[in-house]
Structure formats: structure tokens, C-alpha cells
Design an enzyme around this catalytic site. Structure first.
Site, short mmCIF file in Angstrom:
data_model
loop_
_atom_site.label_atom_id
_atom_site.label_comp_id
_atom_site.label_asym_id
_atom_site.label_seq_id
_atom_site.Cartn_x
_atom_site.Cartn_y
_atom_site.Cartn_z
N SER A 1 -7.37 1.68 -0.29
CA SER A 1 -6.06 1.32 0.40
C SER A 1 -5.80 2.53 1.21
CB SER A 1 -4.72 0.69 -0.41
OG SER A 1 -3.72 0.42 0.34
N THR A 2 -4.60 3.15 0.80
CA THR A 2 -4.17 4.30 1.81
C THR A 2 -5.25 5.28 1.56
OG1 THR A 2 -1.86 3.74 0.83
CG2 THR A 2 -2.04 5.99 1.83
N HIS B 1 -7.36 -2.28 2.86
CA HIS B 1 -6.10 -2.72 3.67
C HIS B 1 -5.89 -2.58 4.96
CE1 HIS B 1 -4.49 -3.08 -0.92
NE2 HIS B 1 -5.33 -3.91 -0.66
N MET C 1 -2.39 3.23 -2.84
CA MET C 1 -1.00 2.89 -3.36
C MET C 1 -1.07 1.52 -4.08
SD MET C 1 2.07 4.57 -3.57
CE MET C 1 3.81 3.95 -3.65
N ASP D 1 -3.36 -3.14 -6.65
CA ASP D 1 -4.28 -3.91 -6.09
C ASP D 1 -5.66 -3.72 -6.53
OD1 ASP D 1 -5.02 -6.46 -5.08
OD2 ASP D 1 -5.37 -5.33 -2.78
#
Length: 369
Positions: free
Chosen positions: A190-191, A216, A309, A312
Site C-alpha cells: 500500500s503506502t 492499492h 498503512m 489489509d
């Protein structure tokens, strides 16, 4: 950032409506404080001289100086975590990819019509993006441009991965877990994931095991992202399409706004690309991919959870571990945000913790075990 202090945000956007609405959205979160707004980068620069924010939200198209130029100057002279907020989607995909490469931590896509309504509906995701950015490691002009992008297509609907995956049939359980000659690698990020994934995939040889990735990102972005990686890596990289076979030397990236599920027919592994509700606040969701890998690949799988972050992927990795898969997490020192790996490690479902620069080697070692 000191524990307990609010995240201080500067909003930079030439639209008064967006500035007003975004300020209301962010200040609805008790952990966020808007310390100012600016109509263009020159006004923003003056405000930053008076008070340095924890996070800046930045538009792309603005008068006097565009957001990408300002972002590059900012990262070179006074690094501050930046969340890009733009209506550029299809025609501007490459522009926003430049924003990621320039150092943006996150991207929020705002619609060209009904902006105020959509921003209000997407309050949770916008606030999450800003709080994630506040936790991100920013190291100036030499900082690797690690970033992700998050769409804001619809209101948040909190559902679990169970909504996407039916329970395994008892008659198929043994077949699903049977060993095959191929190892399947599933990666979630993600991030900070876009450049972290590049760093890993560039180290892999052309005969690497088949890989399926959930990063993501918004719809329209993943095709450009895959094409960029395909030009840089020895492995073949493409945006996943429904029915694509997972092959050695091939990397499939889940398309934005679609869940990607690993399936098996005999010794053949392939992916199903599906619509569906948000799972763990995301679509695509790492939990959906990992849980499908646990059910379809079992001990034939390797699970890797990287910078990001939230949580998930943690539940899905737990299921992968229980099904016999080998699991790897990126370490805290090299993660832009140590949220997703930390959650998996805390659950006790990670076999190996490794820095970013060693993840490629760890994946190859695990696939040969």
C-alpha cells in the site's frame, strides 16, 4: 510526529469549493487539524515559511505553477509528506505517475463534477490518506519516490474478505493443498508500495516463480504502472485480466477498483478479476488475494506483505501461514509506513522479516524450499 498531537495539514488547491470542503472533511477527524489553505504554490510557500505542516494536500492543475513542479521543488528544498488531490484520471495518468516518482506519498482522485459531495462521502479514505502520509518517512531529494494511490469512487462500506470468497468445499480441500511443481508468490503493498515493488521486481531473474500483486491504486493507474515496470524488469509485468494464467517469469498486477483472486484448475493457476464491495477498506484488497491463495495454493504459495498503512493483508496472511505457505514481511526500517507488515508480524504469522533490498532474494529462496 509526537504521540497524541494532531496531524497539521496545509491544503493547496485553486478551487475555493475544494479548499472549503476538504477542510471540513479533514477537520471532522479529531486527529487532524487544518492549519491553513492556499490557492497556489506561491501562497503555499509563504505559509510554509511561517509554519511547516505535517502534511500538504496538493492539486495538480493550478495557476502560476503546476503541482508537479512545486512538488519537485518542495522535495528538493524542504521535504514534507504530500498527498496529491487531482481530477486528472485517464488523460492525466502519466502526470500523476510523475507525481508518485517525484515523491508524493499518496494520491486521492477527485471527480470533475460533484466534487463536494464525493469528498464528503469519502471522508474516511481521505483522512486515512492524510494520517498515513503523516507517518511516512520522507528523506528529501534523495528519498525513493515511494507512493500509492487511492481512489474515491464511492462511500466506505466496511466488509470482510468472507464476502468475496465462499468457504472451501470439503471435497476440494485436499486437492487444493496438493503440492505442484510451481510456487506461486502473492504480494500485497500500500503506502510506499509503487517504488518498493519496483526495487524488488528489478532484482528478479526472468525465470522467477509466477507472481500476483495487489497494490492499492486507483482504476486506470495499474495499467500504466504495470507497463512502467515491464520496461524496467527482466520479468514480464502486466495488469491482470480475468482468466490470466500465472506463469514463471510473469507478474500480474491487480487492476484498480477490482478484486483479484487466485484460482486453481488441476496444476494450472490463474486469476479471476471481479467487482465487489470494499474489503478491509480497499478494492483491490490484499486480504482477498491472500485468502484465495491459502485456499487454492496452500503450501505451494509464498506470501509477502510490504509497506503500507492499515491492516489489509494481515488476516489473509494468517490464513496463508495456517495452510502451509511461507510468509515474509518487509522490516520497519525500510517501510515508508510500517502498518501492514506490523499487523501481520503481531499476529505471529510471518516466517521471515527482511529489509527491502533483500526481499527479492528471500522470495527466490522461499520458492526453492
Amino acid at each position: 510526529m509526537p504521540l497524541g498531537r494532531k496531524v497539521r495539514v496545509l491544503i493547496v488547491d485553486d478551487s475555493a469549493t475544494v479548499r472549503q470542503t476538504l477542510a471540513a472533511v479533514l477537520e471532522s477527524d479529531p486527529q487532524i487539524e487544518v492549519i491553513g489553505v492556499a490557492s497556489d504554490p506561491f501562497v503555499a510557500a509563504r505559509r510554509i515559511r511561517d509554519e511547516v505542516p505535517d502534511v500538504i494536500t496538493l492539486d495538480v492543475e493550478m495557476p502560476r505553477m503546476d503541482g508537479i513542479t512545486f512538488l519537485r521543488k518542495l522535495m528538493a528544498q524542504h521535504p514534507v509528506p504530500v498527498v496529491m488531490c487531482s481530477s486528472l484520471v485517464e488523460s492525466g495518468t502519466e502526470t500523476l505517475m510523475q507525481a508518485l516518482e517525484a515523491g508524493a506519498v499518496d494520491i486521492v482522485l477527485k471527480p470533475k463534477v460533484g466534487v463536494a459531495e464525493h469528498l464528503m462521502e469519502s471522508r474516511i479514505r481521505i483522512c486515512d490518506a492524510v494520517k498515513a502520509a503523516a507517518s511516512a518517512k520522507v528523506a528529501g531529494a534523495r528519498r525513493p519516490p515511494m507512493a500509492l494511490a487511492r481512489p474515491i469512487h464511492e462511500p466506505e462500506k466496511r466488509l470482510t474478505a468472507d464476502a468475496m470468497l465462499p468457504p472451501p468445499k470439503a471435497s476440494m480441500a485436499g486437492k487444493a493443498m496438493a503440492r505442484t511443481t510451481e510456487t506461486i508468490v502473492c504480494i500485497g503493498a500500500s503506502t510506499g508500495g509503487t517504488e518498493a515493488l519496483r526495487a524488488v521486481l528489478e532484482t528478479l531473474p526472468p525465470d522467477s516463480p509466477g507472481i500476483v500483486i495487489v497494490q492499492h491504486m486507483p482504476e486506470k493507474f495499474t495499467a500504466s504502472f504495470a507497463k512502467r515496470l515491464d520496461n524496467l524488469c527482466a520479468v514480464s509485468v502486466k495488469e491482470a485480466e480475468d482468466g490470466d494464467t500465472v506463469l514463471r517469469g510473469r507478474v500480474l498486477i491487480a487492476p484498480g477498483n477490482k478484486h483479484t483472486i487466485l484460482e486453481r484448475s488441476g496444476a494450472r493457476y490463474y486469476v479471476s478479476v471481479k467487482d465487489g464491495p470494499l474489503v478491509s477498506r480497499h478494492r483491490p484488497s490484499v486480504d482477498v488475494l491472500f485468502r484465495s491463495a491459502a485456499r487454492s495454493a496452500g503450501s505451494n504459495a509464498v506470501g509477502v506483505i510490504m509497506t503500507g498503512m492499515g491492516d489489509d493483508g494481515a488476516r489473509g496472511m494468517d490464513e496463508m501461514k495456517q495452510s502451509g505457505a511461507f510468509t515474509i514481511a518487509q522490516d520497519e526500517a525500510t517501510s515508508v509506513v510500517f502498518g501492514m507488515p506490523k499487523e501481520a508480524i503481531t499476529r505471529g504469522c510471518v516466517d521471515r522479516v527482511a529489509p527491502l533490498q533483500q526481499l527479492g532474494a528471500e522470495i527466490l529462496k522461499a520458492s526453492r524450499r
